[in-house]
Design an enzyme around this catalytic site. Sequence first.
Site, PDB file in Angstrom:
ATOM      1  CB  CYS A  25      -0.986  -0.021   1.165  1.00 51.51           C
ATOM      2  SG  CYS A  25      -0.221  -0.123   2.779  1.00 51.51           S
TER       3      CYS A  25
ATOM      4  NE  ARG B 276      -3.603   2.653   2.703  1.00 52.23           N
ATOM      5  CZ  ARG B 276      -3.599   3.546   1.718  1.00 52.23           C
ATOM      6  NH1 ARG B 276      -4.728   3.881   1.133  1.00 52.23           N
ATOM      7  NH2 ARG B 276      -2.483   4.104   1.319  1.00 52.23           N
TER       8      ARG B 276
END
Lengths: 306, 152
Positions: free
Chosen positions: A252, A257
């Site tokens: 990410c 994330r």
Amino acid sequence: MSYPVEQNEKFAKYAHPERLVSTEWLAAALEGGALSDGKLVVVESDEDVLLYETGHIPGAVKIDWHTDLNDEVTRDYVDGAGFAALAAAKGISRDSTVVIYGDKSNWWAAYALWVFTLFGHEDVRLLDGGRDKWIAEGRELTTDVPQPAAGDYPVVERNDAPIRAFKEDVLAHLGKPLIDVRSPEEYTGQRTHMPAYPEEGALRGGHIPTAASIPWARAAAEDGSYRTREELEALYLGEAGLQEGDEVVAYCRIGERSSHTWFALKYLLGFQNVRNYDGSWTEWGNAVRVPIVKGAERGSVPASAN
Amino acid sequence: MSTNTLPAALAEIVDDFQALSEPERLQLLLEFSRGLPELPERLLDHPELLEQVVECQSPLFLTIEQERKDDGAPGYRLFFKAPPEAPTTRGFAGVLHEGLDGLTAAEILAVPDDMPELLGLTRAITPLRMRGMTAMLGRIKRKVTAAERLQS
């Protein structure tokens, strides 16, 4: 040695149901006095460094991804001695069952769990749905900060290779599946920004060649819990085109994330070899002589890349 | 860094932060997040009057209003909206509110752009979040500048 694994219909379909607990399960465990002897430790890990202080699950300790898990000077995680000291201070022993939860569908909780896994902590689980689900169900919160008895934690060297990819690993991996979990705007490189507003830390916008775009939050249901096995399969096997036995790298912006997606691929769908590239776009988007692709197409691997 | 171009209220807040250890600073920021006033009703009903500061990791909206005074230069009232689940963002909004609310354009514009760094939170708070704080101050200053231009 570890705490009993929760049995329920949703979890049973996942490859590793022992990696999740539900809010009901945790509430019952707390009710039963599970936290009293350090065998079960509940950890809150949030994006916002002050959120825990506004109220948390009774008995939960706080671990902050930025101040506790990151090394202060090297862009890396704490070392074995640092992790042992942190764990012991939080009342965690090597054989403790650790349940981690946090805000934003467990985005940061999954990141903390991934770091625990770098140190080979055996029994570490996520609270499905995290902080938001616990609160939405009207469960108890407190601002009392527990003072746990020190845990007994050995100095364990981090073992990065199985679940962590570095830039060179990703270059060598090109041609095998990659999952980009950022927003579509970040993926295409068409970041929207107004004049005089700074871009977010990367020189170029786009994605790693051939990466499939599956924004991380699509793996989460409205209540913040993970989607069912069928839904996850539709997403990653269907849409992203992963096949059983694939080696996968997820990334990410800085690797947080993508920890959420890493968890789904590894423990819920059972991919054996999934690595999180924590250098992610802040490294790749700035690195010299690495290829990128702009736009919505996945693109292809340039002949000279690896 | 010196605090001598800061308005008195803001300088006092900065001094308070600097006198504390890091965990105490975070605690003080939490208190500011609790102290951030609610929006007045006329703004609650009109969210379109507020602007989002997109650099903040959590939704933060703000606006300013000019306040006519009988004597001297007009002051500016500051209004912020941030969700309770974003205490760090709220905390910094609380600092700016307590430090700058009601001041004149000249006083607000004299605040150095890097004032957030004076709070001594750069180790505990991520760079991205610090930038959100700086952006909040920058947005206030831009809005004040624009409002002043309309005046002249």
